[in-house]
Design an enzyme around this catalytic site. Structure first.
Site, PDB file in Angstrom:
ATOM      1  N   VAL A  34       0.868  -1.183   0.000  1.00 49.72           N
ATOM      2  CA  VAL A  34       0.000   0.000   0.000  1.00 49.72           C
ATOM      3  C   VAL A  34       0.901   1.228   0.000  1.00 49.72           C
ATOM      4  O   VAL A  34       2.047   1.173   0.446  1.00 49.72           O
ATOM      5  CB  VAL A  34      -0.952   0.047   1.224  1.00 49.72           C
ATOM      6  CG1 VAL A  34      -1.989  -1.046   1.141  1.00 49.72           C
ATOM      7  CG2 VAL A  34      -0.196  -0.012   2.517  1.00 49.72           C
ATOM      8  N   SER A  35       0.368   2.339  -0.498  1.00 53.94           N
ATOM      9  CA  SER A  35       1.128   3.586  -0.492  1.00 53.94           C
ATOM     10  C   SER A  35       1.168   4.140   0.914  1.00 53.94           C
ATOM     11  O   SER A  35       0.213   4.016   1.675  1.00 53.94           O
ATOM     12  CB  SER A  35       0.485   4.602  -1.435  1.00 53.94           C
ATOM     13  OG  SER A  35       0.522   4.123  -2.751  1.00 53.94           O
ATOM     14  N   LYS A  36       2.264   4.790   1.247  1.00 50.34           N
ATOM     15  CA  LYS A  36       2.415   5.383   2.583  1.00 50.34           C
ATOM     16  C   LYS A  36       1.399   6.487   2.823  1.00 50.34           C
ATOM     17  O   LYS A  36       0.773   6.569   3.857  1.00 50.34           O
ATOM     18  CB  LYS A  36       3.809   5.997   2.725  1.00 50.34           C
ATOM     19  CG  LYS A  36       4.894   5.014   2.985  1.00 50.34           C
ATOM     20  CD  LYS A  36       6.201   5.760   3.173  1.00 50.34           C
ATOM     21  CE  LYS A  36       7.325   4.800   3.433  1.00 50.34           C
ATOM     22  NZ  LYS A  36       8.607   5.481   3.565  1.00 50.34           N
ATOM     23  N   SER A  37       1.234   7.349   1.814  1.00 46.96           N
ATOM     24  CA  SER A  37       0.456   8.571   2.008  1.00 46.96           C
ATOM     25  C   SER A  37      -1.053   8.350   2.082  1.00 46.96           C
ATOM     26  O   SER A  37      -1.775   9.226   2.533  1.00 46.96           O
ATOM     27  CB  SER A  37       0.765   9.555   0.880  1.00 46.96           C
ATOM     28  OG  SER A  37       0.411   8.977  -0.357  1.00 46.96           O
ATOM     29  N   ASP A  38      -1.548   7.217   1.636  1.00 46.10           N
ATOM     30  CA  ASP A  38      -2.997   7.006   1.565  1.00 46.10           C
ATOM     31  C   ASP A  38      -3.624   6.561   2.883  1.00 46.10           C
ATOM     32  O   ASP A  38      -4.838   6.450   2.981  1.00 46.10           O
ATOM     33  CB  ASP A  38      -3.339   5.981   0.480  1.00 46.10           C
ATOM     34  CG  ASP A  38      -2.976   6.486  -0.907  1.00 46.10           C
ATOM     35  OD1 ASP A  38      -2.746   7.704  -1.039  1.00 46.10           O
ATOM     36  OD2 ASP A  38      -2.929   5.673  -1.830  1.00 46.10           O
TER      37      ASP A  38
END
Length: 184
Positions: free
Chosen positions: A8-12
């Site tokens: 998963v993306s860090k920022s989401d």
């Protein structure tokens, strides 16, 4: 061995729980979880997974975009997997390179990527040709204008200055002066 990769993306603010559950249901024995952008290549868990692959292993992902956001990068990763004698499976897209149909599907995806690269090449070439017709020339601007180039050549050729002295005087690298002298 079936090796799973969840990302998963860090920022989401997402978590890998849904992916992990699907991978476990698919019989994954070893799981690599990552919190990083799919557009980046410096993903330590992905590299650990690729380093540990053995012939006969299968890399399993929940969706293709979990492995990479870029089609070209995705194909490179799958090429590395297959280079190790391992297979690849995407649960959502039902792609499984351990089967003839799955290998055919990946070859089709590869063909589309190759087509896309060729189209980019053609558009770039057409843009450069158009720019040349309009009088624009690519590359770096010359450090010295024509008058300065003539002056450097005359100084060095007559012996008034060495090539290194002329380079210092005009604020250019000595190799620039060397190229000028070769072409004159």
């Amino acid at each position: 061995m079936r090796l799973g990769y969840a990302r998963v993306s860090k920022s989401d603010g997402q978590d890998t729980a849904a992916q992990v559950a699907a991978l476990r249901d698919a019989g994954v024995e070893r799981l690599f979880e990552e919190h990083a952008s799919g557009g980046r290549w410096d993903r330590p868990e992905l590299h650990r997974l690729l380093d540990q692959l053995r012939p006969g292993d299968v890399v399993v992902v929940w969706k293709l975009d979990r492995l990479s956001r870029s089609l070209i990068d995705l194909l490179r990763i799958i090429e590395k997997i297959e280079g190790r004698g391992a297979g690849f499976q995407s649960l959502t897209e039902a792609i499984d390179t351990t089967t003839p149909a799955g290998r055919m599907m990946m070859q089709m995806v590869g063909s589309f990527a190759e087509f896309e690269r060729e189209m980019i090449r053609q558009r770039t070439r057409a843009g450069l040709d158009r720019a040349r017709r309009e009088g624009r020339i690519g590359g770096r601007r010359p450090k010295l204008n024509p008058r300065q180039r003539r002056e450097v050549v005359e100084m060095v050729s007559s012996g008034r200055k060495t090539a290194a002295d002329a380079a210092r005087l005009f604020g250019v690298h000595p190799s620039t002066v060397g190229r000028l002298l070769k072409t004159s």
